[in-house]
Each structure stands twice: as C-alpha cells, then as structure tokens.
Design a protein around this motif. Structure first.
Motif, PDB file in Angstrom:
ATOM      1  N   SER A  28      23.928  25.285   3.844  1.00 18.68           N
ATOM      2  CA  SER A  28      24.821  24.694   2.851  1.00 18.68           C
ATOM      3  C   SER A  28      25.572  25.821   2.163  1.00 18.68           C
ATOM      4  O   SER A  28      25.036  26.926   2.003  1.00 18.68           O
ATOM      5  CB  SER A  28      24.002  23.924   1.819  1.00 18.68           C
ATOM      6  OG  SER A  28      24.800  23.560   0.707  1.00 18.68           O
ATOM      7  N   VAL A  60      29.655  15.945   2.843  1.00 18.97           N
ATOM      8  CA  VAL A  60      29.439  14.704   3.575  1.00 18.97           C
ATOM      9  C   VAL A  60      29.008  13.584   2.627  1.00 18.97           C
ATOM     10  O   VAL A  60      28.244  13.808   1.691  1.00 18.97           O
ATOM     11  CB  VAL A  60      28.371  14.916   4.674  1.00 18.97           C
ATOM     12  CG1 VAL A  60      28.185  13.662   5.504  1.00 18.97           C
ATOM     13  CG2 VAL A  60      28.747  16.096   5.554  1.00 18.97           C
ATOM     14  N   LYS A  61      29.479  12.380   2.908  1.00 16.07           N
ATOM     15  CA  LYS A  61      29.090  11.189   2.145  1.00 16.07           C
ATOM     16  C   LYS A  61      27.634  10.850   2.435  1.00 16.07           C
ATOM     17  O   LYS A  61      27.316  10.161   3.397  1.00 16.07           O
ATOM     18  CB  LYS A  61      29.978  10.001   2.513  1.00 16.07           C
ATOM     19  CG  LYS A  61      31.368  10.111   2.003  1.00 16.07           C
ATOM     20  CD  LYS A  61      32.220   8.919   2.353  1.00 16.07           C
ATOM     21  CE  LYS A  61      33.610   9.178   1.838  1.00 16.07           C
ATOM     22  NZ  LYS A  61      34.598   8.268   2.309  1.00 16.07           N
ATOM     23  N   THR A  62      26.758  11.386   1.601  1.00 14.69           N
ATOM     24  CA  THR A  62      25.325  11.120   1.673  1.00 14.69           C
ATOM     25  C   THR A  62      24.839  10.891   0.252  1.00 14.69           C
ATOM     26  O   THR A  62      25.637  10.960  -0.697  1.00 14.69           O
ATOM     27  CB  THR A  62      24.566  12.318   2.279  1.00 14.69           C
ATOM     28  OG1 THR A  62      24.776  13.450   1.426  1.00 14.69           O
ATOM     29  CG2 THR A  62      25.029  12.619   3.702  1.00 14.69           C
ATOM     30  N   ASP A  63      23.551  10.667   0.077  1.00 13.18           N
ATOM     31  CA  ASP A  63      23.017  10.555  -1.280  1.00 13.18           C
ATOM     32  C   ASP A  63      23.321  11.812  -2.083  1.00 13.18           C
ATOM     33  O   ASP A  63      23.673  11.742  -3.251  1.00 13.18           O
ATOM     34  CB  ASP A  63      21.504  10.326  -1.246  1.00 13.18           C
ATOM     35  CG  ASP A  63      21.131   8.939  -0.741  1.00 13.18           C
ATOM     36  OD1 ASP A  63      22.005   8.047  -0.706  1.00 13.18           O
ATOM     37  OD2 ASP A  63      19.962   8.752  -0.363  1.00 13.18           O
ATOM     38  N   GLN A  97      29.871   9.633  -2.869  1.00 15.36           N
ATOM     39  CA  GLN A  97      30.932   8.850  -2.247  1.00 15.36           C
ATOM     40  C   GLN A  97      32.297   9.523  -2.287  1.00 15.36           C
ATOM     41  O   GLN A  97      33.215   9.119  -1.584  1.00 15.36           O
ATOM     42  CB  GLN A  97      31.020   7.457  -2.891  1.00 15.36           C
ATOM     43  CG  GLN A  97      29.845   6.572  -2.523  1.00 15.36           C
ATOM     44  CD  GLN A  97      29.688   6.428  -1.013  1.00 15.36           C
ATOM     45  OE1 GLN A  97      30.608   6.058  -0.300  1.00 15.36           O
ATOM     46  NE2 GLN A  97      28.502   6.760  -0.509  1.00 15.36           N
ATOM     47  N   THR A 130      32.445  11.480   6.647  1.00 13.71           N
ATOM     48  CA  THR A 130      31.306  10.599   6.916  1.00 13.71           C
ATOM     49  C   THR A 130      30.235  11.376   7.675  1.00 13.71           C
ATOM     50  O   THR A 130      30.497  12.451   8.225  1.00 13.71           O
ATOM     51  CB  THR A 130      31.722   9.384   7.760  1.00 13.71           C
ATOM     52  OG1 THR A 130      32.095   9.847   9.066  1.00 13.71           O
ATOM     53  CG2 THR A 130      32.862   8.604   7.117  1.00 13.71           C
ATOM     54  N   VAL A 131      29.053  10.811   7.739  1.00  9.70           N
ATOM     55  CA  VAL A 131      27.970  11.424   8.496  1.00  9.70           C
ATOM     56  C   VAL A 131      28.372  11.535   9.964  1.00  9.70           C
ATOM     57  O   VAL A 131      28.131  12.563  10.608  1.00  9.70           O
ATOM     58  CB  VAL A 131      26.661  10.615   8.330  1.00  9.70           C
ATOM     59  CG1 VAL A 131      25.589  11.100   9.289  1.00  9.70           C
ATOM     60  CG2 VAL A 131      26.173  10.686   6.888  1.00  9.70           C
ATOM     61  N   SER A 135      30.782  14.435  10.439  1.00  8.87           N
ATOM     62  CA  SER A 135      30.076  15.710  10.334  1.00  8.87           C
ATOM     63  C   SER A 135      29.254  15.975  11.592  1.00  8.87           C
ATOM     64  O   SER A 135      29.298  17.076  12.145  1.00  8.87           O
ATOM     65  CB  SER A 135      29.161  15.712   9.107  1.00  8.87           C
ATOM     66  OG  SER A 135      28.408  16.902   9.043  1.00  8.87           O
TER      67      SER A 135
END
Length: 107
Positions: free
Chosen positions: A32, A79-82, A86, A91-92, A95
């Motif tokens: 990351s 990325v749109k994750t927890d 948002q 999107t996952v 990625s």
C-alpha cells in the motif's frame, strides 16, 4: 494482528513455497502507498502503515536473497472496499485486472 497479516504471513507463505518455485518465479506482495515512509503526508494508521512498511522491507530482502526469482511489491490502487470507501475510483474487479496484467508483464 496487522503485522502478522500484512508482513509475517506473506513471508511465511513465501518461505513455505520456495521448494516449489522455479527459476524466474514471480513473488508479488500486495502493499500500500500507506507503507511508504516518503509518501506519508497524513500520519495516523500506525499499525497498518508499519505493517506495510515491514512488508516492503521483507520484499526487498527476498529480492536480494533470491536473485534467480522476480520479487516485487505492488500497490493495488485506491479501491472501493471497506477500507478504501465508496469515493475510491477503482472497483475490486478493475484492480484485480490491473494486478494480473502487471504480474504477467513483470520480468
């Protein structure tokens, strides 16, 4: 917990699989930007940042120790994750597609 998940576990998996890997095998660790010391402009998230910085150091050491293999860390993007939320632009699926493309291309 974060150190075990993000740093120690990838190292242990790699060490366990080494006997199965051939020359020029690709070892790709998902890091990351939050693990970057240079890029840290926001502070906070100490355990997560430290665990990803440790993963980056582990990846570098593996690359030195395994010169016949390709060992890299890569950032999957925002990325749109927890965790990403948002507002993240990717999107996952997007990625994952980019990760696969990178792994196929890296030499």
């Amino acid at each position: 917990h974060q150190y075990n998940v993000n740093a120690a576990s990838p190292l242990m998996v790699t060490q366990s699989l080494l006997p199965c890997l051939v020359s020029n095998a690709k070892i790709v660790n998902i890091t990351s930007m939050m693990g970057s010391i240079e890029d840290n402009k926001a502070g906070g998230k100490y355990a997560y940042r430290a665990s990803k910085a440790a993963l980056n150091a582990i990846t570098k050491s593996l690359a030195v120790d395994l010169p016949n293999m390709i060992v890299v860390s890569m950032h999957p993007g925002w990325v749109k994750t927890d965790m990403g939320g948002q507002n993240a632009p990717m999107t996952v699926f997007e990625s994952a597609t980019k990760i696969v493309g990178f792994v196929e291309a890296v030499q």
